[in-house]
Design a protein around this motif. Sequence first.
Motif, PDB file in Angstrom:
ATOM      1  N   GLU A  78       0.837  -1.208   0.000  1.00  0.00           N
ATOM      2  CA  GLU A  78       0.000   0.000   0.000  1.00  0.00           C
ATOM      3  C   GLU A  78       0.867   1.252   0.000  1.00  0.00           C
ATOM      4  O   GLU A  78       0.556   2.233  -0.687  1.00  0.00           O
ATOM      5  CB  GLU A  78      -0.930   0.002   1.218  1.00  0.00           C
ATOM      6  CG  GLU A  78      -1.856   1.215   1.257  1.00  0.00           C
ATOM      7  CD  GLU A  78      -2.773   1.192   2.458  1.00  0.00           C
ATOM      8  OE1 GLU A  78      -3.459   2.202   2.684  1.00  0.00           O
ATOM      9  OE2 GLU A  78      -2.803   0.172   3.184  1.00  0.00           O
ATOM     10  N   GLY A 129       0.886   3.836  -2.960  1.00  0.00           N
ATOM     11  CA  GLY A 129       0.437   5.139  -2.489  1.00  0.00           C
ATOM     12  C   GLY A 129       1.432   6.245  -2.781  1.00  0.00           C
ATOM     13  O   GLY A 129       1.045   7.411  -2.920  1.00  0.00           O
ATOM     14  N   THR A 133      -4.325   8.199   1.350  1.00  0.00           N
ATOM     15  CA  THR A 133      -3.837   7.551   0.136  1.00  0.00           C
ATOM     16  C   THR A 133      -4.829   7.673  -1.018  1.00  0.00           C
ATOM     17  O   THR A 133      -4.428   7.947  -2.158  1.00  0.00           O
ATOM     18  CB  THR A 133      -3.549   6.064   0.415  1.00  0.00           C
ATOM     19  OG1 THR A 133      -2.559   5.953   1.446  1.00  0.00           O
ATOM     20  CG2 THR A 133      -3.047   5.367  -0.833  1.00  0.00           C
TER      21      THR A 133
END
Length: 332
Positions: free
Chosen positions: A207, A211, A285
């Motif tokens: 992530e 991101g 994000t």
Amino acid sequence: MDVDAFRAVHEHEWTRLRRLVSRRTLDGDEADELVVLYQRTATHLSALRSAQSEPVLLDELSTLLVKARARLTGSRYTAWRQLVHYATRGLPAALWRLRWWTTGTFAFTTVLAVVAGVWIAGNPAAQASLFGSDEQIRQLVYSDFEGYYSEYGNAAFAGRVWTNNAWVAATCVALGIAGVPVVVALAVNGLNVGLQGGLLIEHGRGELFFGLIAPHGILELTAVFVAAGAGLKLFWSWVSPGARSRSVALATEGRAMMGVALGLVFVLFVSGVIEGFVTPSGLPTWARVGIGVLAGVVFWSYCLLLGRPAARAGETGDLEERYAGDSVPTAG
């Protein structure tokens, strides 16, 4: 021909022509005088060209005649109009013509990045070989990768990214005539992204990776793929020129592709601003990635909505004939 003597004799006529061209209004006699001086100056230019005179004087008289002709015909094709034409017709048409080359470079890089990511994620020996010890890998995964985006001030970082990426894009176009350097650059870029991505994903930092990459990367990588596609199209123009001679094909595509490189400077400026201010920001994000997606959508909408109709109307991104110069007719 004695150019200095020729200039001394006719300088007063050229000076008078400049004054008439610069006036906002002309009466009947002045308009007639403008026509006469235009014809005389055209004759002077022809004589100087035949004598292979100094280029500076030839350029000076050519520019003067263009302005005089515009004044006589009532058309003023200003630099502003040229810029508008480039932004709304020439550049989007060239980008549209590159769509399949861009798609090809994207597919090549993506496949290479995915393969590299999968390979590194399941290969501890390769990780140690490429990234060092376990301590160095943890430093990269948990500190260095994220810290890269906040190492410098926002404005300074955006400027560094912009100039670096603009240079990379220009290099892809300029070296495209050789073909191989572009493929190598794409391969190196794809491997770097894939290896780092695979490493972070394996350590549960996927992530974070997407991101930080996606906000600016969507537009930035698109620009890189377009630049690489432009370079490869330039390469292909002399490999397979079609009905044109190789020199004509290379000149035509070269002018159009350098126009693309100039356009990408602005695209990469926007990408640099996003990377400098949005990527390291405290936004969630989804918001940061959403900004990146929006930037990509705007770019491709520009290509689609302006580029496709311009290309169908015959625009290629090349210069107009008066600026591109003459070419030898090719038998069909």
